[in-house]
Design a protein around this motif. Sequence first.
Motif, PDB file in Angstrom:
ATOM      1  N   ASP A  35      -1.754  -7.498  10.092  1.00 49.10           N
ATOM      2  CA  ASP A  35      -1.511  -7.802   8.658  1.00 49.10           C
ATOM      3  C   ASP A  35      -2.700  -7.107   7.747  1.00 49.10           C
ATOM      4  OD1 ASP A  35       0.568  -9.552   9.307  1.00 49.10           O
ATOM      5  OD2 ASP A  35      -0.887 -11.025   9.305  1.00 49.10           O
ATOM      6  N   TYR A  36      -3.620  -6.545   8.362  1.00 46.03           N
ATOM      7  CA  TYR A  36      -4.677  -5.903   7.443  1.00 46.03           C
ATOM      8  C   TYR A  36      -4.986  -4.611   7.999  1.00 46.03           C
ATOM      9  CZ  TYR A  36      -5.472 -10.741   5.519  1.00 46.03           C
ATOM     10  OH  TYR A  36      -5.036 -11.851   5.065  1.00 46.03           O
ATOM     11  N   TRP A  45     -13.977   2.887   0.312  1.00 43.57           N
ATOM     12  CA  TRP A  45     -13.272   2.040   1.120  1.00 43.57           C
ATOM     13  C   TRP A  45     -12.397   1.203   0.350  1.00 43.57           C
ATOM     14  CZ3 TRP A  45     -15.318   1.302   6.334  1.00 43.57           C
ATOM     15  CH2 TRP A  45     -16.389   2.176   6.610  1.00 43.57           C
ATOM     16  N   GLN A  46     -11.113   0.958   1.064  1.00 42.32           N
ATOM     17  CA  GLN A  46     -10.201   0.142   0.531  1.00 42.32           C
ATOM     18  C   GLN A  46      -9.585  -0.712   1.617  1.00 42.32           C
ATOM     19  OE1 GLN A  46      -7.435   3.503  -0.607  1.00 42.32           O
ATOM     20  NE2 GLN A  46      -8.693   3.825  -2.416  1.00 42.32           N
ATOM     21  N   LEU A  47      -9.406  -1.878   1.236  1.00 46.02           N
ATOM     22  CA  LEU A  47      -8.835  -3.040   2.312  1.00 46.02           C
ATOM     23  C   LEU A  47      -7.413  -3.355   1.513  1.00 46.02           C
ATOM     24  CD1 LEU A  47      -9.088  -4.924   4.484  1.00 46.02           C
ATOM     25  CD2 LEU A  47     -10.043  -6.479   2.917  1.00 46.02           C
ATOM     26  N   PRO A  59       2.293  -2.826   1.488  1.00 41.12           N
ATOM     27  CA  PRO A  59       0.925  -2.773   1.487  1.00 41.12           C
ATOM     28  C   PRO A  59       0.320  -2.961   0.057  1.00 41.12           C
ATOM     29  CG  PRO A  59       1.593  -0.602   1.563  1.00 41.12           C
ATOM     30  CD  PRO A  59       2.595  -1.338   1.618  1.00 41.12           C
ATOM     31  N   LYS A  60      -0.715  -3.908  -0.080  1.00 37.89           N
ATOM     32  CA  LYS A  60      -1.215  -4.295  -1.476  1.00 37.89           C
ATOM     33  C   LYS A  60      -2.691  -3.994  -1.189  1.00 37.89           C
ATOM     34  CE  LYS A  60       2.289  -5.668  -4.028  1.00 37.89           C
ATOM     35  NZ  LYS A  60       2.809  -5.023  -5.126  1.00 37.89           N
ATOM     36  N   MET A  61      -3.519  -3.441  -2.059  1.00 40.17           N
ATOM     37  CA  MET A  61      -4.787  -3.118  -2.162  1.00 40.17           C
ATOM     38  C   MET A  61      -5.434  -4.486  -2.456  1.00 40.17           C
ATOM     39  SD  MET A  61      -7.553  -0.620  -3.888  1.00 40.17           S
ATOM     40  CE  MET A  61      -6.604   0.869  -3.810  1.00 40.17           C
ATOM     41  N   ILE A  62      -6.283  -4.947  -1.666  1.00 38.56           N
ATOM     42  CA  ILE A  62      -7.086  -6.445  -2.119  1.00 38.56           C
ATOM     43  C   ILE A  62      -8.519  -6.337  -2.277  1.00 38.56           C
ATOM     44  CG2 ILE A  62      -5.179  -7.915  -1.130  1.00 38.56           C
ATOM     45  CD1 ILE A  62      -7.234  -8.058   1.470  1.00 38.56           C
ATOM     46  N   TRP A  63      -9.246  -4.892  -2.009  1.00 38.32           N
ATOM     47  CA  TRP A  63     -10.505  -4.765  -2.124  1.00 38.32           C
ATOM     48  C   TRP A  63     -10.706  -3.270  -2.077  1.00 38.32           C
ATOM     49  CZ3 TRP A  63     -14.573  -3.000   1.092  1.00 38.32           C
ATOM     50  CH2 TRP A  63     -15.744  -3.195   0.737  1.00 38.32           C
TER      51      TRP A  63
END
Length: 75
Positions: A35-36, A45-47, A59-63
């Motif tokens: 999932d991540y 850095w992209q989460l 996918p959605k960037m969350i951080w």
Amino acid sequence: KEKYDFVIEAKAAHIDLKPDHVTQAHLYCISTNIDYFMVTNARDWQLYKVYKSKNKNEPKMIWEVSLNTGEDIEY
């Protein structure tokens, strides 16, 4: 069987992160049911979280953080 929590797609520090890098990690997550994922070049850095629905996985960037100050650091 081992279950992993996330995938890291690592690029060399001189390579800027691109949408293709996100796609590459996203497709791997879909194929392994993870999932991540993170995409990094050590400077940036992209989460991302993979949001799943019946018709698509998105996918959605969350951080995101950038460690690049644009200046050399002397110690």
